[in-house]
Design an enzyme around this catalytic site. Structure first.
Site, PDB file in Angstrom:
ATOM      1  N   TYR A 111       0.837  -1.200   0.000  1.00  0.00           N
ATOM      2  CA  TYR A 111       0.000   0.000   0.000  1.00  0.00           C
ATOM      3  C   TYR A 111       0.871   1.248   0.000  1.00  0.00           C
ATOM      4  O   TYR A 111       0.691   2.154  -0.827  1.00  0.00           O
ATOM      5  CB  TYR A 111      -0.906  -0.032   1.235  1.00  0.00           C
ATOM      6  CG  TYR A 111      -1.762   1.196   1.426  1.00  0.00           C
ATOM      7  CD1 TYR A 111      -2.677   1.593   0.455  1.00  0.00           C
ATOM      8  CD2 TYR A 111      -1.678   1.951   2.596  1.00  0.00           C
ATOM      9  CE1 TYR A 111      -3.484   2.707   0.632  1.00  0.00           C
ATOM     10  CE2 TYR A 111      -2.482   3.058   2.791  1.00  0.00           C
ATOM     11  CZ  TYR A 111      -3.374   3.440   1.811  1.00  0.00           C
ATOM     12  OH  TYR A 111      -4.164   4.549   2.003  1.00  0.00           O
ATOM     13  N   LYS A 152       1.422   4.082  -3.130  1.00  0.00           N
ATOM     14  CA  LYS A 152       1.095   5.483  -2.903  1.00  0.00           C
ATOM     15  C   LYS A 152       2.334   6.373  -3.000  1.00  0.00           C
ATOM     16  O   LYS A 152       2.246   7.530  -3.441  1.00  0.00           O
ATOM     17  CB  LYS A 152       0.422   5.651  -1.537  1.00  0.00           C
ATOM     18  CG  LYS A 152      -0.969   5.043  -1.455  1.00  0.00           C
ATOM     19  CD  LYS A 152      -1.945   5.735  -2.396  1.00  0.00           C
ATOM     20  CE  LYS A 152      -3.374   5.310  -2.132  1.00  0.00           C
ATOM     21  NZ  LYS A 152      -4.348   6.044  -2.984  1.00  0.00           N
TER      22      LYS A 152
END
Length: 244
Positions: free
Chosen positions: A150, A154
């Protein structure tokens, strides 16, 4: 009204931060395109916006499929504001992360925003104005256990923010990122009191954000009020507690 006459596309606009962003953009006068996968939830957001006197419509698309992303961009038409909010997060240690989940994180969190910018930014350039706001996470800058894929997906989006900002600045298009910290979601609502306090205590304010607080930062960066801001990563994370 700060966004009057502008069309805004919000991906993942049917829940959480995305929903709050869509509602606030409409309150500021934008015609809002609410993207999502669930038509019922999309209709609920559109109804709420229209009941308050705003304008909105719903578009359904699977951001994991490149052809569907291109269809979404085509059906959206001329977009003045793009909010890349939709994404996925699976908190797992590296040893438990599967190849499929790796690909899904990169596809939804990085590739989908890339393809939407690729499709919609040229129109912004042609019209001489536009604003793109990407939604990242504090975990892209602060190492956090279990957030590897994650955070990495990002962090890539934040790097693209810098590149796009430089690429489009002279053509009147601004590109920024908002990086939220812990924010109230159905997931946090399901936490027991001790777990929720532990999450809140990772911030200097000792509380988690409401989706509307993050949305306020997004709508500011999207609007003409932020006309001299581009390439920024704005943390909306309640501050970092001191060590010791």
């Amino acid at each position: 009204m700060a966004m009057s006459g502008l069309t805004a596309l919000v991906t993942g606009g049917t829940a959480g931060i995305g929903r709050a962003v869509a509602i606030q953009l409409a309150q500021d006068g934008a015609d809002v395109i609410v993207h999502g996968r669930d038509a019922d939830r999309g209709a609920s957001v559109v109804t709420e916006i229209e009941a308050a006197g705003g304008k909105a419509r719903f578009l359904q698309a699977d951001l994991g499929a490149a052809d569907d992303i291109k269809r979404l961009a085509h059906e959206a038409g001329d977009v003045d504001v793009l909010v890349n909010n939709a994404g996925i997060y699976k908190f797992l240690p590296t040893s438990d992360m599967t190849e499929d989940l790796f690909d899904l994180h990169m596809s939804l969190n990085t590739k989908a925003p890339y393809l939407l910018v690729q499709a919609l930014a040229p129109g912004m350039v042609q019209r001489g104005h536009g604003s793109i706001v990407n939604i990242s996470t504090l975990a892209a800058a602060v190492p956090t256990k279990g957030t590897g894929m994650y955070s990495a997906s990002k962090a890539a989006l934040e790097q693209l923010t810098q590149i796009w900002a430089a690429e489009y600045a002279e053509q009147g298009v601004r590109v920024n990122t908002v990086a939220p910290g812990p924010t109230r979601t159905p997931g946090t609502d399901a936490m027991d009191a001790d777990t929720l306090k532990a999450v809140a205590d990772t911030t200097a304010m000792r509380r988690i954000a409401e989706p509307e607080e993050v949305a306020s930062a997004v709508t500011f960066l999207a609007s003409r009020r932020a006309s001299y801001i581009t390439g920024a990563v704005l943390e909306v994370a309640g501050g970092r507690p001191a060590i010791g």
